[in-house]
Design an enzyme around this catalytic site. Structure first.
Site, PDB file in Angstrom:
ATOM      1  N   ASP A 289     -11.132 -10.888  -0.969  1.00 45.80           N
ATOM      2  CA  ASP A 289     -11.096 -10.298   0.362  1.00 45.80           C
ATOM      3  C   ASP A 289     -10.382 -11.315   1.265  1.00 45.80           C
ATOM      4  O   ASP A 289     -10.090 -12.453   0.872  1.00 45.80           O
ATOM      5  CB  ASP A 289     -12.502  -9.960   0.871  1.00 45.80           C
ATOM      6  CG  ASP A 289     -12.440  -8.903   1.985  1.00 45.80           C
ATOM      7  OD1 ASP A 289     -11.362  -8.713   2.581  1.00 45.80           O
ATOM      8  OD2 ASP A 289     -13.471  -8.266   2.254  1.00 45.80           O
TER       9      ASP A 289
HETATM   10  C1  NOJ Z   1     -11.385  -7.482   5.168  1.00 43.64           C
HETATM   11  C2  NOJ Z   1     -12.225  -6.342   4.669  1.00 43.64           C
HETATM   12  O1  NOJ Z   1     -13.500  -6.814   4.283  1.00 43.64           O
HETATM   13  C3  NOJ Z   1     -11.605  -5.612   3.502  1.00 43.64           C
HETATM   14  O2  NOJ Z   1     -12.398  -4.500   3.195  1.00 43.64           O
HETATM   15  C4  NOJ Z   1     -10.209  -5.233   3.820  1.00 43.64           C
HETATM   16  O3  NOJ Z   1      -9.656  -4.477   2.776  1.00 43.64           O
HETATM   17  C5  NOJ Z   1      -9.409  -6.502   4.065  1.00 43.64           C
HETATM   18  N1  NOJ Z   1      -9.978  -7.202   5.209  1.00 43.64           N
HETATM   19  C6  NOJ Z   1      -7.937  -6.222   4.339  1.00 43.64           C
HETATM   20  O4  NOJ Z   1      -7.772  -5.686   5.578  1.00 43.64           O
END
Ligand code: NOJ
Length: 755
Positions: A289
């Site tokens: 993430d």
């Molecule tokens: C953080 C989020 O937790 C995740 O779900 C997301 O896909 C990514 N950022 C990318 O934006």
């Protein structure tokens, strides 16, 4: 051009068998993402030409936006394998051109985006999609999203989110399918298949099952928080939806932000390397993430970025989203002997495999003149999804559906009546408010050339606003034949990092509803929100209530059709609705205590000076009892259904059998409608205590008024397997109870045994 690669199915799996001996790759058996020996050869050939720096570059993902020049050199020199956050087709073509035509090896970029519940055409939030209990619709919605997004050059979505969540304070509850493992797994398969398509072609968008794993159990419902999930709970509740997604062919997996029992997921060798790779044979790639690699430093799990990169790759992570840890540190780690080049090769193979299968090498560009957005077909699919997702929670004296023949004046009120941006909900980067049809606009359109008058007095400009009084709304209410109150939450009040400790309707909304109720006119409330709010205090002030979650682009027309009976509500709660936030967590598939609730004395009934004894007491709250406001799987209809004649084909089964379930379902009311019939099973005695019931099957059954039907459902006995005391997965012999009904209270019961 269609590529030749086909998503694996049971049949194709045998044909596509890839072994390590024929490709020299890391594949141990059947490819979970549909690779072939030919693809593996292409990967090996390319890998053999790559420098260490180029390999590491493939493992790096960069967020882009703005002028191409800012990223051109990094892409040209092979330092970027993927980009996210740009959706401009012309710019994406340019960036892709730099990768394909100006970098040494011409490896295309894979372009990622959070396409969570639609790209341009916004569908209900995933929790709303889950309320449809209709995986076919979920799949169709994902297909629409994929066609729209891929037409701009996005070939990878960070969806579906499969985090089981039992805490509505957690803002991201909006993004998943709720509390149930089976429903979540069904939605997982449907969405993965929808995004990727039956055949991998230029409209295929690689799915990313996230957040791996346990993220939805964040302590206190505060985002990013620690989780403490035992291995058995992980395996019985949290991992199965991911496994289902992988078996449906999901090409990528995202690690989660949380640390579970002290180990952050991005550095968790057990879940990534052992479970995902070794047990499930996943051969797509794993992305972190956003900066979750770097965040292991704040967790106190890694001492610095280099250490974080080492922990991540050793856990089995392939791509780094935005820490720049692989890019900045992997080479040093190889030189220091802490990371082997073979590990890097494996990761690069996983990434290239996805790129080859998506056909990016053959078709890196899009045609900006062929953008798909808001087509009639897509809008209709979105409308149908809303129609099936809205849950009727109250309907006193048949207030709904409204009869437009007997109504002259409708008061439309509430801060969500005409809030095009807000009704789209969380995680909407690309849906446009100007394309959103609000309830107000839909009602005005419906009654445009009729004598019916629509009076609009919002009362509150936005959901968080509070006022002392609502004189203009009260006056309008007195003159109306019916009042439609649109309440809820703005989009920003749910989603990532947007958690709440108080789940009552926010701002002055409950007071507004109370005021409306005083008019004596019929009040119909429609709630648009990102979570199940605690609406118990509001129910007495409304005659009917539709829970729409955030319905997206087509919310207005769909809700209007539901209000006036063009379509009958059939949504069911994908999560328990609480009476008060203090009940968290309260979920239907809990274990039994040694003292199950037995309608014990509540606060008001306890005499002063009562003797202090625990005898005869059970598990409940003195002030709120033991039950929720609405149980899991609940939802009314304009008609009524009756269930009867539950029977099984046998009384005793072996592990390889299938249980043939049959029951009678009748539409006993006055409307043609659909009912979501649900099958639950309880394993009466286990090597470890078992949930009081677990959803094992559901079926949407259309029934004309007066119609009766025998519904048959086949349930393989192996679906009753779980991880028992010895941490082995299997069905345990003994007695089971099977329950059928229109919600999780499922009152029809029959027992059987497994030997
Ligand atoms: C953080 C989020 O937790 C995740 O779900 C997301 O896909 C990514 N950022 C990318 O934006």
């Amino acid at each position: 051009m269609k590529s030749l690669y086909i998503i694996p199915s049971a049949l194709l799996a045998a044909v596509l068998l890839v072994t390590s001996s024929c490709s020299g790759s890391s594949l141990k058996g059947t490819s979970t993402i549909g690779s072939t020996p030919e693809v593996e050869k292409r990967i090996d050939a390319l890998l053999s030409k790559m420098t260490l720096e180029e390999k590491i570059g493939q493992m790096n993902q960069l967020s882009v936006g703005g002028p191409v020049e800012n990223y051109a050199e990094a892409i040209r020199s092979g330092q970027v394998g993927s980009i996210l956050n740009d959706v401009d087709p012309a710019r994406l073509n340019e960036l892709q051109k730099i990768a394909v035509e100006q970098s040494r090896l011409g490896i295309p970029l894979i372009v990622g985006r959070d396409v969570i519940h639609g790209f341009r055409t916004i569908f209900p939030i995933p929790l709303g999609i889950a309320a449809t209990f209709d995986p076919d619709l979920a799949r169709e919605g994902a297909r629409v999203a994929a066609r729209e997004a891929t037409s701009t050059g996005v070939r990878w979505t960070f969806s579906p989110m499969l985090d089981i969540a039992r805490d509505p304070r957690w803002g991201r509850i909006a993004e998943g399918s709720g509390e149930d493992t089976f429903l979540d797994s069904e939605m997982a398969k449907a969405m993965v298949r929808g995004y990727q398509g039956d055949i991998l072609d230029s409209t295929s968008m690689a799915a990313c099952v996230k957040h791996f794993v346990g993220y939805g159990a964040a302590e206190g419902g505060r985002d990013y928080n620690s989780t403490f999930i035992t291995e058995r709970q992980l395996r019985n509740f949290y991992l199965p939806p991911f496994k289902a997604g992988i078996e449906a062919g999901a090409m990528t997996v995202m690690t989660s932000f949380n640390d579970n029992d002290g180990v952050p997921s991005t550095g968790n060798k057990f879940v990534v390397d052992e479970v995902l790779r070794d047990e499930w044979n996943f051969d797509g790639f794993v992305v972190t993430d956003w900066d979750s690699m770097g965040e292991m430093i704040a967790h106190g799990f890694a001492s610095d970025r280099k250490h974080a990169a080492e922990l991540s790759i050793n856990a089995g992570v392939d791509m780094d989203m935005m820490t720049l840890g692989f890019l900045g540190e992997l080479k040093k780690l190889v030189e220091e002997g802490k990371v082997k080049v073979s590990q890097i090769d494996n990761s690069v193979r996983n990434i290239l495999r996805v790129k080859f299968l998506l056909g990016l090498f053959e078709n890196p560009y899009v045609d900006p003149s062929k953008i798909e957005a808001y087509t009639e077909e897509n809008l209709l699919a979105a409308r149908k999804t809303v129609e099936e997702s809205v849950i009727l929670l109250k309907n006193d004296k048949g207030t709904l559906p409204l009869n437009d023949k007997s109504i002259r004046t409708i008061l439309v009120t509430g801060p969500m009546a005409d809030a095009p941006y807000e009704q789209m909900g969380t995680w909407v980067f690309d849906g446009q408010a100007e394309h959103t049809a609000t309830p107000l606009s839909a009602l005005r359109e419906k009654f445009a050339s009729t004598p019916v008058r629509i009076v609009y007095e919002p009362g509150l400009k936005f959901t968080r606003e509070s006022r002392q009084s609502y004189p203009e709304v009260s006056a309008a209410a007195r003159n109306a034949d019916v009042i439609l109150a649109f309440l809820g939450e703005e989009a920003i009040l749910s989603g990532e990092a947007h958690c709440l400790a108080d789940l009552n309707l926010i701002g002055g909304q409950s007071a507004l509803l109370e005021e409306l109720h005083k008019s004596g006119k019929p009040v119909v409330t429609v709630v648009m929100a990102g979570r199940p709010l605690t609406i118990e205090r509001d129910l007495p002030n409304t005659d009917a209530l539709l829970y729409a979650f955030h319905p997206g682009t087509m919310g207005g027309p769909a809700i209007t059709r539901l209000l006036f009976g063009d379509v009958v509500p059939s949504g069911k709660t994908p999560i328990t609705f609480l009476r008060t936030v203090g009940q968290v967590p309260l979920y239907y598939n809990h274990n039994n205590t040694g003292r199950p609730y037995d309608n014990n004395t509540l606060l008001g009934d306890i005499p002063l000076g009562a003797a202090q004894t625990s005898l005869g007491n059970t598990s409940y709250y003195l002030d709120y009892g033991a039950y929720p406001l609405f149980p899991f799987g609940y939802g009314l209809s304009y008609t009524t259904f009756s269930y009867s004649d539950l029977s099984l084909d046998k009384k005793q089964y072996s592990e390889d059998d299938t249980i043939h379930i049959s029951f009678r379902l009748s539409n006993t009311g006055n409307f043609d409608a659909e009912e979501v019939a649900q099958v639950y099973v309880r394993d009466m005695v286990g090597s470890v205590t078992r949930p009081v019931k677990e959803l094992k099957a559901f079926r949407r059954v259309p029934l004309a008024k007066g119609e009766s039907r025998t519904v048959t459902i086949d349930l393989p006995v192996k679906d009753l397997a779980f991880w028992g005391l010895d941490m082995e997965y299997g069905v345990e012999s003994g007695e089971f109870q099977l329950m059928v009904g229109g919600d999780s209270r499922a009152f029809m019961k029959v027992n059987f045994t497994v030997k």
